[in-house]
Design a protein around this motif. Structure first.
Motif, PDB file in Angstrom:
ATOM      1  N   ARG A  38     -42.958 -23.365  55.234  1.00 38.56           N
ATOM      2  CA  ARG A  38     -42.050 -23.007  56.328  1.00 38.56           C
ATOM      3  C   ARG A  38     -42.457 -23.720  57.625  1.00 38.56           C
ATOM      4  N   LEU A  39     -43.774 -23.719  57.913  1.00 35.72           N
ATOM      5  CA  LEU A  39     -44.259 -24.341  59.139  1.00 35.72           C
ATOM      6  C   LEU A  39     -44.086 -25.845  59.117  1.00 35.72           C
ATOM      7  N   GLY A  44     -35.687 -27.728  61.791  1.00 37.40           N
ATOM      8  CA  GLY A  44     -35.383 -27.011  63.016  1.00 37.40           C
ATOM      9  C   GLY A  44     -34.286 -25.985  62.861  1.00 37.40           C
ATOM     10  N   GLU A  45     -33.737 -25.846  61.674  1.00 40.84           N
ATOM     11  CA  GLU A  45     -32.664 -24.884  61.483  1.00 40.84           C
ATOM     12  C   GLU A  45     -33.235 -23.506  61.181  1.00 40.84           C
ATOM     13  N   MET A  46     -32.568 -22.493  61.673  1.00 37.46           N
ATOM     14  CA  MET A  46     -32.990 -21.141  61.381  1.00 37.46           C
ATOM     15  C   MET A  46     -32.595 -20.802  59.965  1.00 37.46           C
ATOM     16  N   VAL A  47     -33.483 -20.101  59.266  1.00 39.43           N
ATOM     17  CA  VAL A  47     -33.196 -19.716  57.893  1.00 39.43           C
ATOM     18  C   VAL A  47     -31.988 -18.789  57.848  1.00 39.43           C
ATOM     19  N   ASN A  48     -31.909 -17.885  58.782  1.00 43.41           N
ATOM     20  CA  ASN A  48     -30.808 -16.930  58.804  1.00 43.41           C
ATOM     21  C   ASN A  48     -29.905 -17.272  59.978  1.00 43.41           C
ATOM     22  N   PRO A  78     -50.569 -14.019  68.123  1.00 42.39           N
ATOM     23  CA  PRO A  78     -49.262 -14.191  67.482  1.00 42.39           C
ATOM     24  C   PRO A  78     -48.997 -13.016  66.529  1.00 42.39           C
ATOM     25  N   TRP A  79     -47.881 -12.349  66.709  1.00 42.76           N
ATOM     26  CA  TRP A  79     -47.610 -11.132  65.938  1.00 42.76           C
ATOM     27  C   TRP A  79     -47.422 -11.423  64.454  1.00 42.76           C
ATOM     28  N   LYS A  80     -46.771 -12.540  64.126  1.00 41.78           N
ATOM     29  CA  LYS A  80     -46.586 -12.874  62.708  1.00 41.78           C
ATOM     30  C   LYS A  80     -47.930 -13.159  62.048  1.00 41.78           C
ATOM     31  N   MET A  81     -48.810 -13.821  62.781  1.00 39.73           N
ATOM     32  CA  MET A  81     -50.127 -14.137  62.236  1.00 39.73           C
ATOM     33  C   MET A  81     -50.904 -12.847  61.943  1.00 39.73           C
ATOM     34  N   GLN A  82     -50.771 -11.856  62.826  1.00 37.71           N
ATOM     35  CA  GLN A  82     -51.464 -10.585  62.593  1.00 37.71           C
ATOM     36  C   GLN A  82     -50.951  -9.924  61.316  1.00 37.71           C
ATOM     37  N   LEU A  83     -49.626  -9.941  61.133  1.00 37.47           N
ATOM     38  CA  LEU A  83     -49.064  -9.361  59.910  1.00 37.47           C
ATOM     39  C   LEU A  83     -49.544 -10.115  58.677  1.00 37.47           C
ATOM     40  N   LEU A  84     -49.531 -11.438  58.732  1.00 38.31           N
ATOM     41  CA  LEU A  84     -49.977 -12.232  57.588  1.00 38.31           C
ATOM     42  C   LEU A  84     -51.453 -11.992  57.283  1.00 38.31           C
ATOM     43  N   ASN A  85     -52.271 -11.855  58.321  1.00 35.32           N
ATOM     44  CA  ASN A  85     -53.687 -11.538  58.104  1.00 35.32           C
ATOM     45  C   ASN A  85     -53.840 -10.189  57.408  1.00 35.32           C
ATOM     46  N   TRP A 107     -38.054 -12.337  54.518  1.00 41.68           N
ATOM     47  CA  TRP A 107     -37.366 -11.777  55.688  1.00 41.68           C
ATOM     48  C   TRP A 107     -38.141 -12.118  56.960  1.00 41.68           C
ATOM     49  N   LEU A 108     -39.464 -11.956  56.918  1.00 38.68           N
ATOM     50  CA  LEU A 108     -40.298 -12.233  58.094  1.00 38.68           C
ATOM     51  C   LEU A 108     -40.093 -13.660  58.587  1.00 38.68           C
ATOM     52  N   ASN A 109     -39.957 -14.596  57.660  1.00 39.81           N
ATOM     53  CA  ASN A 109     -39.769 -15.994  58.043  1.00 39.81           C
ATOM     54  C   ASN A 109     -38.431 -16.247  58.727  1.00 39.81           C
ATOM     55  N   THR A 110     -37.471 -15.358  58.574  1.00 42.25           N
ATOM     56  CA  THR A 110     -36.168 -15.558  59.224  1.00 42.25           C
ATOM     57  C   THR A 110     -36.158 -15.090  60.674  1.00 42.25           C
ATOM     58  N   VAL A 111     -37.175 -14.334  61.083  1.00 44.22           N
ATOM     59  CA  VAL A 111     -37.201 -13.799  62.451  1.00 44.22           C
ATOM     60  C   VAL A 111     -37.698 -14.876  63.403  1.00 44.22           C
TER      61      VAL A 111
END
Length: 200
Positions: A38-39, A44-48, A78-85, A107-111
Motif C-alpha cells: 500500500r505504501l 495516489g488514488e484513494m482505495v475508497n 502516527p495513529w495507524k502505526m500504533q494500531l499496526l504495532n 478497511w484501515l488502508n482506505t482511511v
C-alpha cells in the motif's frame, strides 16, 4: 519498488527475525506485506473513492476512533502505526480494538486524512458540554493513577453545572457529584478530555 522487490525485502526481514529467534506469525507477515504494498503504491488514488469509510462505523465507534487519533497525534505518533504495532504484537487496542475485530487491515488502508478531517469538524460539536449534561469523570482528575499502582481507574457519574468556553486551551466546567460535592475541571476539551466520557 516493484511488488517482487517488496516481497524479497520483506522475506529477508522475516529471515532476520527467525535468525534472531523472534519469528513472526503468518498473520503478522501478511499485515506487513499488505502495508508495504500500500505504501509503495504511486497511483495516489484513494482505495475508497466512493464516500468516507468512517460512514461505515457506528456513532460510538467513530467517536472512539476520532478520540484515539487525536490522542496519538497529541503524542506525535502516527495513529495507524500504533494500531499496526498492536496487531503485530497481538496487543489489545483498547477502545479501537473493534477496527481489528470487525473491519480489518483492508478497511484501515482506505482511511485517508481527508476522511478524518471531514468528521473532526462534526466531532468538535459532538463533544461540547452544556449545563445539565450527565457525564462520568475518572478519578485520574484528582488521583495519581498508575497501571500497576495502588489506585486503579474508576469512573464516577456527575452532572455538568456550568461551562466556561474560551478560545484558548483553558475551557473549563464545574460538575456536581451525586453526593452534592462540586469540582472544577480545567482544560475540559484539551488535556483533560480523556478524563471524562458521556454517561451511558
Amino acid at each position: 519498488m516493484s511488488k517482487a522487490e517488496i516481497e524479497a525485502a520483506l522475506k529477508a526481514a522475516f529471515d532476520q527475525c527467525n535468525a534472531a529467534n523472534c519469528p513472526l506469525t503468518e498473520v503478522q507477515k501478511q499485515i506487513l506485506l499488505q502495508v508495504a504494498q500500500r505504501l509503495s503504491s504511486t497511483s495516489g488514488e484513494m482505495v475508497n473513492s466512493e464516500g468516507n469509510p468512517l460512514d461505515e462505523l457506528s456513532a460510538e465507534e467513530r467517536l472512539a476512533l476520532l478520540e484515539f487519533v487525536r490522542e496519538q497525534e497529541s503524542l506525535n505518533q502516527p495513529w495507524k502505526m500504533q494500531l499496526l504495532n498492536d496487531w503485530l504484537n497481538n496487543t489489545n487496542s483498547g477502545s479501537v480494538q473493534f477496527i481489528r475485530d470487525r473491519y480489518g487491515l483492508q478497511w484501515l488502508n482506505t482511511v485517508e486524512p481527508a476522511h478524518l478531517a471531514e468528521y473532526f469538524e462534526r466531532f468538535e460539536d459532538e463533544i461540547k458540554l452544556k449545563a445539565g449534561d450527565r457525564i462520568e469523570v475518572s478519578n485520574g482528575l484528582w488521583e495519581w493513577i498508575q497501571e500497576d499502582g495502588p489506585c486503579s481507574q474508576m469512573w464516577v457519574p456527575c452532572t455538568v453545572i456550568s461551562v466556561a468556553e474560551r478560545q484558548d486551551d483553558f475551557s473549563s466546567c464545574i460538575i456536581r457529584f451525586d453526593n452534592g460535592t462540586e469540582y472544577e475541571i480545567q482544560g475540559i476539551y484539551d488535556w483533560n478530555r480523556y478524563n471524562w466520557r458521556w454517561l451511558s
